[in-house]
Write a protein that holds these residues in place. Structure first.
Motif, PDB file in Angstrom:
ATOM      1  N   UNK A 489      33.461  43.462  31.696  1.00  0.00           N
ATOM      2  CA  UNK A 489      34.370  44.458  32.261  1.00  0.00           C
ATOM      3  C   UNK A 489      35.772  44.176  31.732  1.00  0.00           C
ATOM      4  N   UNK A 490      36.707  45.103  31.870  1.00  0.00           N
ATOM      5  CA  UNK A 490      38.039  44.908  31.285  1.00  0.00           C
ATOM      6  C   UNK A 490      38.697  43.610  31.732  1.00  0.00           C
ATOM      7  N   UNK A 491      39.293  42.912  30.794  1.00  0.00           N
ATOM      8  CA  UNK A 491      39.957  41.638  31.057  1.00  0.00           C
ATOM      9  C   UNK A 491      41.251  41.902  31.834  1.00  0.00           C
ATOM     10  N   UNK A 492      41.419  41.207  32.951  1.00  0.00           N
ATOM     11  CA  UNK A 492      42.630  41.350  33.754  1.00  0.00           C
ATOM     12  C   UNK A 492      43.716  40.385  33.296  1.00  0.00           C
ATOM     13  N   UNK A 537      50.644  18.619  27.115  1.00  0.00           N
ATOM     14  CA  UNK A 537      49.644  19.432  27.782  1.00  0.00           C
ATOM     15  C   UNK A 537      50.269  20.783  28.113  1.00  0.00           C
ATOM     16  N   UNK A 538      49.666  21.831  27.598  1.00  0.00           N
ATOM     17  CA  UNK A 538      50.201  23.179  27.773  1.00  0.00           C
ATOM     18  C   UNK A 538      49.190  24.039  28.534  1.00  0.00           C
ATOM     19  N   UNK A 539      49.728  24.960  29.346  1.00  0.00           N
ATOM     20  CA  UNK A 539      48.885  25.851  30.142  1.00  0.00           C
ATOM     21  C   UNK A 539      49.654  27.151  30.333  1.00  0.00           C
ATOM     22  N   UNK A 540      49.167  28.222  29.700  1.00  0.00           N
ATOM     23  CA  UNK A 540      49.879  29.502  29.700  1.00  0.00           C
ATOM     24  C   UNK A 540      48.932  30.598  30.168  1.00  0.00           C
ATOM     25  N   UNK A 541      49.390  31.450  31.091  1.00  0.00           N
ATOM     26  CA  UNK A 541      48.617  32.597  31.559  1.00  0.00           C
ATOM     27  C   UNK A 541      49.203  33.879  30.980  1.00  0.00           C
ATOM     28  N   UNK A 542      48.351  34.716  30.426  1.00  0.00           N
ATOM     29  CA  UNK A 542      48.749  36.005  29.857  1.00  0.00           C
ATOM     30  C   UNK A 542      48.232  37.093  30.780  1.00  0.00           C
ATOM     31  N   UNK A 543      49.142  37.831  31.405  1.00  0.00           N
ATOM     32  CA  UNK A 543      48.745  38.824  32.383  1.00  0.00           C
ATOM     33  C   UNK A 543      48.796  40.255  31.912  1.00  0.00           C
ATOM     34  N   UNK A 544      49.615  40.549  30.916  1.00  0.00           N
ATOM     35  CA  UNK A 544      49.781  41.938  30.473  1.00  0.00           C
ATOM     36  C   UNK A 544      48.769  42.274  29.383  1.00  0.00           C
ATOM     37  N   UNK A 545      47.501  42.382  29.783  1.00  0.00           N
ATOM     38  CA  UNK A 545      46.418  42.718  28.866  1.00  0.00           C
ATOM     39  C   UNK A 545      46.322  44.237  28.757  1.00  0.00           C
ATOM     40  N   UNK A 573      39.645  36.291  32.744  1.00  0.00           N
ATOM     41  CA  UNK A 573      39.413  36.753  34.107  1.00  0.00           C
ATOM     42  C   UNK A 573      39.219  38.259  34.098  1.00  0.00           C
ATOM     43  N   UNK A 574      38.175  38.713  34.798  1.00  0.00           N
ATOM     44  CA  UNK A 574      37.870  40.135  34.843  1.00  0.00           C
ATOM     45  C   UNK A 574      37.334  40.484  36.225  1.00  0.00           C
ATOM     46  N   UNK A 575      37.444  41.758  36.641  1.00  0.00           N
ATOM     47  CA  UNK A 575      37.025  42.125  38.004  1.00  0.00           C
ATOM     48  C   UNK A 575      35.514  42.086  38.138  1.00  0.00           C
ATOM     49  N   UNK A 576      35.011  41.730  39.328  1.00  0.00           N
ATOM     50  CA  UNK A 576      33.574  41.788  39.578  1.00  0.00           C
ATOM     51  C   UNK A 576      33.086  43.236  39.610  1.00  0.00           C
ATOM     52  N   UNK A 577      31.767  43.398  39.581  1.00  0.00           N
ATOM     53  CA  UNK A 577      31.170  44.726  39.652  1.00  0.00           C
ATOM     54  C   UNK A 577      30.906  45.095  41.112  1.00  0.00           C
ATOM     55  N   UNK A 578      31.936  45.015  41.932  1.00  0.00           N
ATOM     56  CA  UNK A 578      31.764  45.352  43.332  1.00  0.00           C
ATOM     57  C   UNK A 578      32.774  44.646  44.202  1.00  0.00           C
ATOM     58  N   UNK A 579      32.736  44.894  45.500  1.00  0.00           N
ATOM     59  CA  UNK A 579      33.754  44.382  46.428  1.00  0.00           C
ATOM     60  C   UNK A 579      33.512  42.928  46.805  1.00  0.00           C
ATOM     61  N   UNK A 580      34.454  42.389  47.584  1.00  0.00           N
ATOM     62  CA  UNK A 580      34.313  41.040  48.131  1.00  0.00           C
ATOM     63  C   UNK A 580      33.071  40.967  49.016  1.00  0.00           C
ATOM     64  N   UNK A 581      32.307  39.890  48.874  1.00  0.00           N
ATOM     65  CA  UNK A 581      31.063  39.709  49.614  1.00  0.00           C
ATOM     66  C   UNK A 581      31.247  38.643  50.690  1.00  0.00           C
ATOM     67  N   UNK A 582      31.049  38.968  51.966  1.00  0.00           N
ATOM     68  CA  UNK A 582      31.085  37.917  52.986  1.00  0.00           C
ATOM     69  C   UNK A 582      30.063  36.822  52.661  1.00  0.00           C
ATOM     70  N   UNK A 583      30.416  35.592  52.983  1.00  0.00           N
ATOM     71  CA  UNK A 583      29.541  34.474  52.664  1.00  0.00           C
ATOM     72  C   UNK A 583      29.524  33.487  53.821  1.00  0.00           C
ATOM     73  N   UNK A 584      28.526  32.616  53.780  1.00  0.00           N
ATOM     74  CA  UNK A 584      28.370  31.593  54.809  1.00  0.00           C
ATOM     75  C   UNK A 584      28.636  30.216  54.212  1.00  0.00           C
ATOM     76  N   UNK A 585      29.302  29.361  54.992  1.00  0.00           N
ATOM     77  CA  UNK A 585      29.472  27.949  54.658  1.00  0.00           C
ATOM     78  C   UNK A 585      28.652  27.152  55.667  1.00  0.00           C
ATOM     79  N   UNK A 586      27.708  26.363  55.165  1.00  0.00           N
ATOM     80  CA  UNK A 586      26.819  25.598  56.042  1.00  0.00           C
ATOM     81  C   UNK A 586      26.940  24.115  55.735  1.00  0.00           C
TER      82      UNK A 586
END
Length: 657
Positions: A489-492, A537-545, A573-586
């Motif tokens: 899916x499109x890169x964010x 050590x370098x770490x750069x984020x590119x947001x304007x894709x 980083x790209x968007x998932x194919x759907x909404x946030x999914x509730x999850x359980x922590x056990x």
């Protein structure tokens, strides 16, 4: 003071062809719910720091302490608690030195390596750090309050001067007496007598791997100032990783406090091939395992990472044009280092399975065996062992049909950094840092492997078994290494990170990105040699894709010879194919009650991106931890499985924040 923070053996393998360009899933089943998921998860307890990134470690473990000395000693204690002394498991023919990757998945290495991890974490706080070579030993120093201060996290010791500050290596090497205390006069100050981690003055270092006496330490490691040599040319720290945890429908991840087995399918072995958890080793409790379980709904187009010439329907997936090649690709993002995977396929025809650990640049065929009703069964070790994610491809011919897939992936876990429970009230945070999926690139560069791990490379020499201060790839002139990302899916956004050496005056380093197949390049980092130490050590984020872009090229280059790449990490980083999914922590643990161990469980539903809650643990001894699991929200009741909330009856004393 700790803060919870927000923001199966392969029977045979052979090389197969490279993957073609990805395409979107073709066909869809009517009424299928979008896949979605829960991504960028952090499940934290107040028993250990947050090791999801260097920044998060610094905030969770150190920010509550007011002075630099208290922060430094707090880091010293956590480095001791979260790591064991012993041989290292080589990846890319060298030790794993990135603290995020190491503390989550490995947990065992030697003195120079923990010293370099210290330097990396101090750097994340904005402080200078360095390693110091002693006769047969390596320690680390941090600079604050206008002075250097030594912390030895191998034999776990540091020393206090008469003014109460932590001594440096030079202070110790210049001490008036080196192991000879006979001529000490009453009231004279002997620095080695003031070790905060020893049994007594002139006693033993009980926190180390053996009970060395303070006099032995003074005599053997600090004999004179000339034999104490700070590393001025190279700090030799690594950085760039973050802990990436996410789940999809049908997928769960369970991390255990004990190994699931021994041998190469369950561990990343030491250089001699041994498993740290094998019988007869003092390191038996130094590693555990995680298990990913995934049974994707094959009628959902969102479960496929890549497809070609297939139709997805309620009865599985088949070739759209039987006369043309057809395949589907599944991706597993494992969070921890993979050791092996087991799979079971259901379908009809001659389904061919292959796996890739380098993002589809090369594939290995996995031999499968026929099972009932034309299914297939197989297991995988190489080429996915040691990777953080991998691809699984199923090729279909003619009238082949894939109707089912069950996949279990085993990972290596450091049990000392799992979010454990303690007696009394345990404060848990379940956090999502953003609803997006990530693909992480961490190519193997040393030992001649780089050419098969990247899209293109020129002007580099690949070193075999590089030492401290050496790169994995050394430039022999103008040099460039390029990675390619192809998202479903499109890169964010994307992130480019690297540990580099720039030791030559005037040498320049560049990081660039292209979103049009290399026709144009955008410079995101430019660095010129700035003196010693020469590693950075370098770490750069590119947001304007650009909108709709699914492909990116990432280039790391030098303008001249003599420089080098130690490690490269990239993340798209790209968007998932759907909404946030509730999850359980056990959580599953055992409490000691009335002379016996009683197993208990607690399940918590998480329906948003930030939930805080409490798990109360009872009993009369510290609990035995079994496992912690994240999985899709189910229909089982939440809360304590036995319905008992012990409250604060066994609560431990807590410091106020």
């Amino acid at each position: 003071m700790l803060k919870l923070i927000v923001p199966v053996v392969v029977a045979g393998m052979m090389l197969a062809g490279c993957a073609s360009s990805p395409s979107a899933p073709s066909g869809s089943a009517a009424g299928v719910r979008p896949t979605g998921g829960a991504f960028n998860l952090r499940v934290l307890s107040d028993s250990v720091p947050d090791f999801s990134s260097r920044k998060n470690f610094v905030h969770s473990a150190l920010s509550g302490w007011p002075t630099e000395q208290e922060k430094a000693t707090a880091q010293f204690r956590w480095m001791h608690r979260c790591r064991r002394v012993g041989p290292f498991a080589p990846e890319d023919s060298r030790p794993v030195l990135d603290p995020v990757l190491f503390f989550n998945s490995y947990g065992v290495f030697y003195c120079s390596m923990i010293s370099q991890a210290n330097v990396s974490l101090w750097e994340a706080r904005g402080l200078k750090g360095r390693c110091v070579d002693l006769p047969g030993h390596v320690v680390s120093e941090v600079y604050y309050d206008d002075a250097w201060h030594l912390f030895d996290n191998d034999f776990c010791q540091y020393y206090l001067k008469s003014d109460g500050t932590v001594a440096s290596a030079a202070d110790l090497a210049g001490s008036r007496i080196h192991g000879n205390v006979k001529d000490l006069k009453p009231g004279e100050y002997y620095v080695f007598d003031h070790c905060a981690a020893s049994s007594s003055p002139r006693g033993r270092v009980l926190m180390g791997p053996s009970s060395w006496s303070i006099l032995d330490v003074a005599r053997d490691w600090y004999p004179d100032p000339q034999r104490v040599r700070p590393r001025l040319a190279f700090g030799t720290a690594h950085a760039g990783h973050r802990y990436v945890l996410g789940i999809r429908p049908g997928e769960s991840y369970t991390r255990y406090w004990q190994p699931l087995g021994t041998g190469p399918l369950y561990c990343r072995p030491f250089g001699d091939g041994k498993d740290p958890a094998a019988d007869g080793t003092v390191l038996r409790n130094s590693r555990s395992n995680g298990r990913w379980s995934w049974s994707p709904d094959l009628s959902d187009p969102g479960v496929y990472f890549q497809t070609r010439n297939v139709t997805v329907g309620p009865h599985g997936v088949c070739a759209t044009l039987p006369s043309q090649p057809a395949w589907v690709v599944f991706r597993v993002a494992a969070a921890n280092a993979v050791t092996s995977a087991a799979l079971a396929l259901q379908g009809f025809g001659r389904l061919q399975v292959s796996a890739s650990g380098n993002h589809g640049l090369s594939w290995m065929a996995v031999r499968t065996e026929p099972s009932v009703r034309a299914g297939r069964v197989g297991a995988i070790a190489q080429p996915i062992a040691g990777r953080l994610d991998y691809l699984l491809r199923v090729d279909l011919c003619g009238g082949d049909r894939l109707t089912g897939l069950q996949l279990e992936t085993v990972t290596q876990v450091n049990p000392r950094t799992l979010p454990a429970l303690r007696l009394g009230a345990n404060h848990i945070a379940a956090v999502s840092d953003g609803h997006y999926q990530s693909e992480v690139f961490n190519p193997r560069l040393a030992g001649g492997l780089a050419a098969a791990e990247v899209v293109s490379m020129e002007g580099f020499q690949s070193l075999v078994n590089p030492h401290d201060g050496e790169p994995s790839l050394r430039s022999t002139g103008p040099a460039r290494l390029m990675l390619a990302a192809r998202a479903p899916r499109p890169i964010a956004s994307l992130r480019m990170a690297a540990t580099v050496l720039i030791p030559e005056s005037g040498a320049e380093f560049f990081m660039k990105v292209s979103f049009d197949g290399g026709k144009s390049w955008r410079q995101v980092k430019h660095e010129i040699f700035g003196g010693w130490p020469a590693d950075h050590r370098y770490d750069v984020t590119v947001g304007d894709v650009p909108a709709g872009c699914r492909e990116a090229l990432m280039a790391y280059s030098f303008d001249s010879g003599g420089a080098g790449l130690v490690e490269v990490v990239a993340e798209t980083r790209y968007p998932p194919d759907g909404p946030f999914m509730p999850y359980d922590v056990t959580y599953c643990w055992s409490e000691y009650r009335d002379g016996a161990w009683v197993q208990r469980q607690h399940r918590q539903r998480v329906a948003g991106d930030d939930l805080r809650y409490v798990i109360d643990v009872g009993g009369t001894r510290p609990p035995r931890m079994h496992w912690v699991r994240v999985g899709p929200a189910g229909d089982r009741p939440t809360g304590y499985r036995d319905g008992q909330d012990v409250g604060g009856a066994a609560a431990r004393a807590r410091s106020e924040e």
